[in-house]
Design a protein around this motif. Structure first.
Motif, short mmCIF file in Angstrom:
data_model
loop_
_atom_site.label_atom_id
_atom_site.label_comp_id
_atom_site.label_asym_id
_atom_site.label_seq_id
_atom_site.Cartn_x
_atom_site.Cartn_y
_atom_site.Cartn_z
N GLU A 1 68.65 69.51 63.21
CA GLU A 1 68.13 68.81 64.39
C GLU A 1 67.88 67.86 63.72
OE1 GLU A 1 65.45 70.27 66.79
OE2 GLU A 1 66.43 72.41 67.36
N ASP A 2 67.32 67.95 61.94
CA ASP A 2 65.97 66.94 61.21
C ASP A 2 66.94 65.82 60.39
OD1 ASP A 2 66.68 68.82 59.52
OD2 ASP A 2 64.77 69.08 58.60
N ASP A 3 68.25 65.91 60.40
CA ASP A 3 69.71 65.23 59.90
C ASP A 3 69.31 64.19 60.08
OD1 ASP A 3 71.07 65.00 57.76
OD2 ASP A 3 72.85 64.99 58.68
N VAL A 4 68.86 63.04 59.49
CA VAL A 4 68.62 62.01 59.99
C VAL A 4 69.84 61.31 58.97
CG1 VAL A 4 67.70 59.17 60.04
CG2 VAL A 4 66.11 62.03 60.48
N PRO A 5 70.58 60.20 59.64
CA PRO A 5 71.97 59.89 59.88
C PRO A 5 71.82 58.45 58.45
CG PRO A 5 72.26 58.81 62.15
CD PRO A 5 70.87 60.05 60.84
N GLY B 1 73.04 45.08 53.70
CA GLY B 1 73.84 45.36 54.10
C GLY B 1 72.95 46.01 55.61
N CYS B 2 72.40 47.25 54.69
CA CYS B 2 71.64 48.27 55.01
C CYS B 2 69.61 47.69 55.30
CB CYS B 2 71.54 50.11 55.34
SG CYS B 2 70.77 49.67 53.59
N LYS B 3 69.58 46.70 54.89
CA LYS B 3 67.73 46.93 54.82
C LYS B 3 67.71 47.77 54.10
CE LYS B 3 68.90 42.15 56.87
NZ LYS B 3 68.87 41.70 55.79
N ARG B 4 67.33 48.80 53.18
CA ARG B 4 66.76 48.93 52.14
C ARG B 4 66.78 48.75 51.22
NH1 ARG B 4 70.43 55.16 52.31
NH2 ARG B 4 71.90 54.10 52.63
N SER B 5 65.27 49.58 50.12
CA SER B 5 64.90 48.66 49.00
C SER B 5 65.87 49.26 47.82
CB SER B 5 63.91 48.82 49.15
OG SER B 5 63.31 49.92 48.88
N LEU B 6 66.26 48.94 46.98
CA LEU B 6 66.96 49.10 45.76
C LEU B 6 66.69 51.33 45.88
CD1 LEU B 6 69.30 49.99 44.08
CD2 LEU B 6 68.10 48.69 42.34
N GLU C 1 64.71 53.66 47.72
CA GLU C 1 64.87 54.02 49.64
C GLU C 1 66.40 54.43 49.33
OE1 GLU C 1 61.50 51.71 52.55
OE2 GLU C 1 63.69 51.03 51.80
N ILE C 2 66.96 53.45 49.14
CA ILE C 2 68.93 54.24 48.39
C ILE C 2 68.99 55.16 47.65
CG2 ILE C 2 71.09 53.19 47.39
CD1 ILE C 2 70.21 50.38 49.05
N LEU C 3 68.08 54.87 47.08
CA LEU C 3 68.05 55.90 45.06
C LEU C 3 67.97 57.31 45.87
CD1 LEU C 3 67.68 53.70 42.63
CD2 LEU C 3 69.53 54.99 43.12
N ASP C 4 66.66 56.85 46.55
CA ASP C 4 65.22 58.91 46.71
C ASP C 4 66.44 58.69 48.55
OD1 ASP C 4 64.06 58.12 45.13
OD2 ASP C 4 62.61 57.22 46.47
N TRP C 5 66.84 58.17 49.07
CA TRP C 5 67.68 58.90 50.28
C TRP C 5 67.99 60.40 50.50
CZ3 TRP C 5 66.76 57.39 55.24
CH2 TRP C 5 67.78 57.33 56.56
N HIS C 6 68.57 60.56 49.88
CA HIS C 6 69.42 62.27 49.97
C HIS C 6 68.18 63.07 49.67
CE1 HIS C 6 73.65 60.99 50.42
NE2 HIS C 6 73.38 60.11 49.56
N SER C 7 67.36 62.98 48.82
CA SER C 7 66.16 63.27 48.59
C SER C 7 64.90 64.04 49.66
CB SER C 7 65.52 63.54 46.82
OG SER C 7 64.89 62.33 47.10
N ALA C 8 65.21 62.71 49.71
CA ALA C 8 63.52 62.30 51.15
C ALA C 8 64.01 63.37 52.59
CB ALA C 8 64.15 60.89 52.20
N SER C 9 62.39 63.55 53.45
CA SER C 9 62.67 63.90 54.05
C SER C 9 62.59 63.63 55.05
CB SER C 9 60.99 65.26 54.24
OG SER C 9 60.60 63.70 55.14
N ALA C 10 63.50 64.55 56.36
CA ALA C 10 63.82 63.63 57.52
C ALA C 10 62.53 63.30 58.04
CB ALA C 10 64.00 65.03 58.56
N ARG D 1 62.56 58.26 58.25
CA ARG D 1 62.92 57.67 59.24
C ARG D 1 61.91 56.61 59.18
NH1 ARG D 1 63.70 62.99 62.09
NH2 ARG D 1 61.51 63.79 61.40
N ALA D 2 60.53 57.04 58.54
CA ALA D 2 59.87 55.62 58.03
C ALA D 2 60.67 54.87 57.15
CB ALA D 2 59.25 56.27 56.63
N ILE D 3 61.31 54.86 56.93
CA ILE D 3 62.77 54.50 55.74
C ILE D 3 63.39 53.14 56.43
CG2 ILE D 3 64.55 53.69 54.58
CD1 ILE D 3 63.73 57.07 52.63
N LEU D 4 64.30 53.79 58.13
CA LEU D 4 64.72 53.51 59.02
C LEU D 4 63.52 52.05 59.16
CD1 LEU D 4 66.13 56.00 59.98
CD2 LEU D 4 67.52 54.12 59.32
#
Length: 64
Positions: free
Chosen positions: A10-14, A31-36, A38-47, A51-54
């Motif tokens: 349920e908490d998996d954020v695409p 393309g996605c408007k993430r900072s570098l 945020e991109i690097l931290d995405w896989h270890s970030a909590s849901a 959502r805050a990144i999005l």
């Protein structure tokens, strides 16, 4: 599960990645408007962090 379908938690954020990676002069992906970072931290970030990144990505998109 029938048909081999997988169930995502349920908490998996695409990822917002749109495979159009190109950083601007502020290290924000065009393309996605993430900072570098945020991109690097995405896989270890909590849901919640994802959502805050999005939310920040959407704000960046509106100011472009």
């Amino acid at each position: 599960m029938a048909g081999g379908a997988s169930v995502e938690p349920e908490d998996d954020v695409p990822s917002p990645c749109v495979r159009d990676c190109c950083l601007d002069d502020k290290d924000i992906c065009m393309g996605c408007k993430r900072s570098l970072r945020e991109i690097l931290d995405w896989h270890s970030a909590s849901a919640d962090e994802k959502r805050a990144i999005l939310t920040r990505c959407e704000a960046r998109r509106r100011t472009d």
